[in-house]
Design a protein around this motif. Structure first.
Motif, PDB file in Angstrom:
ATOM      1  N   LEU A 298       0.826  -1.198   0.000  1.00 53.68           N
ATOM      2  CA  LEU A 298       0.000   0.000   0.000  1.00 53.68           C
ATOM      3  C   LEU A 298       0.868   1.258   0.000  1.00 53.68           C
ATOM      4  N   SER A 299       0.568   2.157  -0.902  1.00 54.23           N
ATOM      5  CA  SER A 299       1.281   3.437  -0.957  1.00 54.23           C
ATOM      6  C   SER A 299       0.761   4.352   0.149  1.00 54.23           C
ATOM      7  N   THR A 300       1.438   5.475   0.330  1.00 57.07           N
ATOM      8  CA  THR A 300       0.981   6.463   1.303  1.00 57.07           C
ATOM      9  C   THR A 300      -0.431   6.932   0.963  1.00 57.07           C
ATOM     10  N   SER A 301      -0.685   7.149  -0.329  1.00 58.43           N
ATOM     11  CA  SER A 301      -2.020   7.571  -0.759  1.00 58.43           C
ATOM     12  C   SER A 301      -3.054   6.484  -0.506  1.00 58.43           C
ATOM     13  N   ASP A 302      -2.684   5.222  -0.736  1.00 61.10           N
ATOM     14  CA  ASP A 302      -3.601   4.109  -0.467  1.00 61.10           C
ATOM     15  C   ASP A 302      -4.030   4.099   1.000  1.00 61.10           C
ATOM     16  N   ARG A 303      -3.045   4.261   1.892  1.00 60.69           N
ATOM     17  CA  ARG A 303      -3.348   4.206   3.323  1.00 60.69           C
ATOM     18  C   ARG A 303      -4.217   5.393   3.739  1.00 60.69           C
ATOM     19  N   TYR A 304      -3.940   6.558   3.169  1.00 58.83           N
ATOM     20  CA  TYR A 304      -4.769   7.735   3.451  1.00 58.83           C
ATOM     21  C   TYR A 304      -6.207   7.499   2.971  1.00 58.83           C
ATOM     22  N   ASN A 305      -6.356   7.009   1.743  1.00 59.29           N
ATOM     23  CA  ASN A 305      -7.694   6.787   1.177  1.00 59.29           C
ATOM     24  C   ASN A 305      -8.486   5.776   1.992  1.00 59.29           C
ATOM     25  N   GLU A 306      -7.814   4.703   2.422  1.00 61.10           N
ATOM     26  CA  GLU A 306      -8.511   3.690   3.204  1.00 61.10           C
ATOM     27  C   GLU A 306      -8.935   4.243   4.564  1.00 61.10           C
ATOM     28  N   TYR A 307      -8.086   5.072   5.149  1.00 59.73           N
ATOM     29  CA  TYR A 307      -8.440   5.695   6.423  1.00 59.73           C
ATOM     30  C   TYR A 307      -9.700   6.544   6.274  1.00 59.73           C
ATOM     31  N   VAL A 308      -9.717   7.369   5.240  1.00 57.00           N
ATOM     32  CA  VAL A 308     -10.876   8.234   5.006  1.00 57.00           C
ATOM     33  C   VAL A 308     -12.125   7.389   4.749  1.00 57.00           C
ATOM     34  N   GLU A 348     -13.188  19.673  17.646  1.00 57.84           N
ATOM     35  CA  GLU A 348     -11.860  19.309  18.145  1.00 57.84           C
ATOM     36  C   GLU A 348     -11.041  18.604  17.065  1.00 57.84           C
ATOM     37  N   ASN A 349     -11.071  19.178  15.856  1.00 55.16           N
ATOM     38  CA  ASN A 349     -10.296  18.678  14.713  1.00 55.16           C
ATOM     39  C   ASN A 349     -10.684  17.263  14.285  1.00 55.16           C
ATOM     40  N   THR A 350     -11.899  16.850  14.613  1.00 56.10           N
ATOM     41  CA  THR A 350     -12.429  15.560  14.159  1.00 56.10           C
ATOM     42  C   THR A 350     -13.671  15.817  13.321  1.00 56.10           C
ATOM     43  N   TYR A 351     -13.708  15.219  12.148  1.00 55.03           N
ATOM     44  CA  TYR A 351     -14.770  15.464  11.178  1.00 55.03           C
ATOM     45  C   TYR A 351     -15.700  14.262  11.130  1.00 55.03           C
ATOM     46  N   ARG A 352     -17.008  14.543  11.262  1.00 55.53           N
ATOM     47  CA  ARG A 352     -18.015  13.483  11.252  1.00 55.53           C
ATOM     48  C   ARG A 352     -19.154  13.853  10.314  1.00 55.53           C
ATOM     49  N   LEU A 353     -19.800  12.834   9.748  1.00 54.19           N
ATOM     50  CA  LEU A 353     -20.946  13.071   8.882  1.00 54.19           C
ATOM     51  C   LEU A 353     -22.143  13.506   9.711  1.00 54.19           C
ATOM     52  N   THR A 354     -22.912  14.440   9.182  1.00 54.23           N
ATOM     53  CA  THR A 354     -24.199  14.799   9.778  1.00 54.23           C
ATOM     54  C   THR A 354     -25.248  13.804   9.290  1.00 54.23           C
ATOM     55  N   ASP A 355     -26.477  13.928   9.790  1.00 57.02           N
ATOM     56  CA  ASP A 355     -27.550  13.041   9.331  1.00 57.02           C
ATOM     57  C   ASP A 355     -27.741  13.150   7.823  1.00 57.02           C
ATOM     58  N   THR A 356     -27.678  14.371   7.295  1.00 58.13           N
ATOM     59  CA  THR A 356     -27.799  14.546   5.845  1.00 58.13           C
ATOM     60  C   THR A 356     -26.596  13.951   5.135  1.00 58.13           C
ATOM     61  N   GLY A 357     -25.423  14.142   5.702  1.00 54.17           N
ATOM     62  CA  GLY A 357     -24.201  13.631   5.084  1.00 54.17           C
ATOM     63  C   GLY A 357     -24.165  12.123   4.979  1.00 54.17           C
ATOM     64  N   LEU A 358     -24.866  11.430   5.889  1.00 55.80           N
ATOM     65  CA  LEU A 358     -24.896   9.967   5.837  1.00 55.80           C
ATOM     66  C   LEU A 358     -25.455   9.462   4.513  1.00 55.80           C
ATOM     67  N   ILE A 364     -18.958  11.657  -0.655  1.00 53.12           N
ATOM     68  CA  ILE A 364     -18.044  12.506   0.101  1.00 53.12           C
ATOM     69  C   ILE A 364     -16.672  11.860   0.205  1.00 53.12           C
ATOM     70  N   SER A 365     -16.633  10.582   0.533  1.00 49.21           N
ATOM     71  CA  SER A 365     -15.349   9.887   0.639  1.00 49.21           C
ATOM     72  C   SER A 365     -14.567   9.934  -0.666  1.00 49.21           C
ATOM     73  N   SER A 366     -15.246   9.693  -1.768  1.00 48.16           N
ATOM     74  CA  SER A 366     -14.546   9.670  -3.063  1.00 48.16           C
ATOM     75  C   SER A 366     -13.956  11.044  -3.392  1.00 48.16           C
ATOM     76  N   GLU A 367     -14.603  12.108  -2.947  1.00 49.99           N
ATOM     77  CA  GLU A 367     -14.087  13.455  -3.203  1.00 49.99           C
ATOM     78  C   GLU A 367     -12.914  13.798  -2.296  1.00 49.99           C
ATOM     79  N   LEU A 368     -12.707  13.010  -1.263  1.00 58.61           N
ATOM     80  CA  LEU A 368     -11.585  13.255  -0.347  1.00 58.61           C
ATOM     81  C   LEU A 368     -10.368  12.411  -0.673  1.00 58.61           C
ATOM     82  N   PHE A 369     -10.491  11.500  -1.643  1.00 57.30           N
ATOM     83  CA  PHE A 369      -9.369  10.617  -2.000  1.00 57.30           C
ATOM     84  C   PHE A 369      -8.258  11.382  -2.679  1.00 57.30           C
ATOM     85  N   ARG A 370      -7.049  10.878  -2.473  1.00 56.90           N
ATOM     86  CA  ARG A 370      -5.875  11.482  -3.112  1.00 56.90           C
ATOM     87  C   ARG A 370      -5.543  10.720  -4.396  1.00 56.90           C
TER      88      ARG A 370
END
Length: 370
Positions: A298-308, A348-358, A364-370
């Motif tokens: 896994l590349s650095t980008s792979d690990r980031y994408n999987e985390y997100v 506190e620097n933690t991002y969570r989905l709202t009810d609408t975001g669910l 949303i995840s795909s738009e955050l991928f590197r």
């Protein structure tokens, strides 16, 4: 802390929507179990620095195995791997496989978490999905499981099925809650390639799932289970307080795991590997001592994408503290539009989905991928 997954690739009947690896013929069951035992022994030097806290029998339908066959696999795992004294041991099961005697046997060999594939209590829904059980068997299996004393009991539920009314869906939810389950996994019906359902939709013999119905029933599910005291801790999973699936939570939190059996995946933090999704090839490869796995680093980008992808689906969300400086900058820039739309909230620097975001989690995840 790590987990062990065993893929049992057999089902008594093919559900129309399922794209998992399985066979409806049990002809090779004994040979496959022998090969599975060979794989377990041959990989005993992997992840030796970690203790294993969870064991999960998935599939397929692991409840096609006898308690003796399951117990032998558990003994082998304990013999060759550092499994803690009281691990969470989950078995996926179909209602039509379960009897009071079999459930008592499962408890006796140490299975302490049961996951029953109910999907619906509606006869028309079950027929549409081509499930192998009926509503009576589904209700009985939950009653018997509670009577057998399983410390944790999950039931699977499907929503968005064509023709399923909101009233029917609400009855399904309430029946599960009334049955005393402490965990519910619920999934929107999706049309997966190369399934019977995909063929039916393409041929016009079945309508596609309706997006409006799916979104509406997902909202109903969240509301009813919240009222019943369930915590929505992952986009498809709800539990009573403290009854989260330890095994699946370890996936979403990036823990390491070993996967045994055809099509099973493994992850050690640096590489991901997967076994061949073909029963005869899996059996022959292990009999001949040849590789049955492919591996990717896994590349650095792979690990980031999987985390997100995994963390954004959960109540724990994505924390900037888990990301490198460069990834933090990219993430904050990419997620900004969704904060503005109200689909994501930050605390506190933690991002969570709202009810609408669910409702837009995958987008949303795909738009955050590197």
């Amino acid at each position: 802390m790590a987990g062990i997954y065993l893929h049992i690739p057999f089902c008594r009947k093919a559900c129309h929507y399922c794209n998992f690896h399985f066979s409806t013929s049990l002809r090779l069951k004994d040979e496959l179990l022998s090969a599975l035992r060979l794989e377990i022994i041959s990989r005993k030097k992997e992840l030796t620095a970690e203790e294993f806290t969870t064991i999960y029998f998935g599939g397929g339908t692991p409840s096609v195995l006898t308690s003796v066959e399951l117990d032998r696999l558990l003994d082998l795992l304990r013999e060759h791997y550092p499994v803690i004294a009281d691990p969470e041991i989950t078995l996926e099961a179909n209602p039509d496989d379960l009897t009071e005697e079999y459930l008592a046997q499962l408890r006796a060999i140490g299975i302490n978490r049961l996951s029953i594939g109910v999907q619906s209590f509606s006869p028309s829904d079950l027929a549409y999905m081509n499930r192998s059980h009926d509503a009576r068997q589904a209700i009985s299996s939950l009653e018997w499981a509670k009577k057998a004393g399983f410390p944790s009991l999950n039931a699977d539920l499907i929503y968005g099925t064509p023709g399923m009314t909101d009233a029917t869906f609400l009855e399904n939810i309430q029946t599960m809650v009334d049955a005393g389950v402490d965990h519910i996994s619920a999934y929107a019906l999706t049309v997966e390639p190369k399934t019977a359902l995909a063929h039916f939709v393409k041929s016009g013999s079945s309508p596609s799932p309706d997006d409006e119905q799916t979104v509406r029933q997902f909202a109903l599910l969240r509301h009813v289970l919240a009222e019943a005291g369930f915590d929505h801790y992952e986009i498809s999973n709800w539990s009573l307080p403290g009854r989260e699936s330890q095994h699946n939570t370890s996936y979403w939190k990036g823990a390491h795991y070993l996967g045994f059996g055809p099509a099973a995946h493994s992850y050690d933090g640096r590489t991901r590997s997967w076994n061949v999704a073909h029963n005869p090839a899996y059996i022959k490869g292990l009999q001949d001592g040849k590789p049955v796995r492919e591996t990717e680093i896994l590349s650095t980008s792979d690990r980031y994408n999987e985390y997100v992808l995994t963390r954004l689906r959960t109540k724990w969300g994505c924390s900037l503290a888990d990301l490198s400086g460069e990834d933090q900058m990219f993430f904050k820039m990419a997620i900004a539009p969704f904060l503005e739309k109200g689909w994501v909230r930050v605390s506190e620097n933690t991002y969570r989905l709202t009810d609408t975001g669910l409702d837009f989690a995958d987008h949303i995840s795909s738009e955050l991928f590197r």
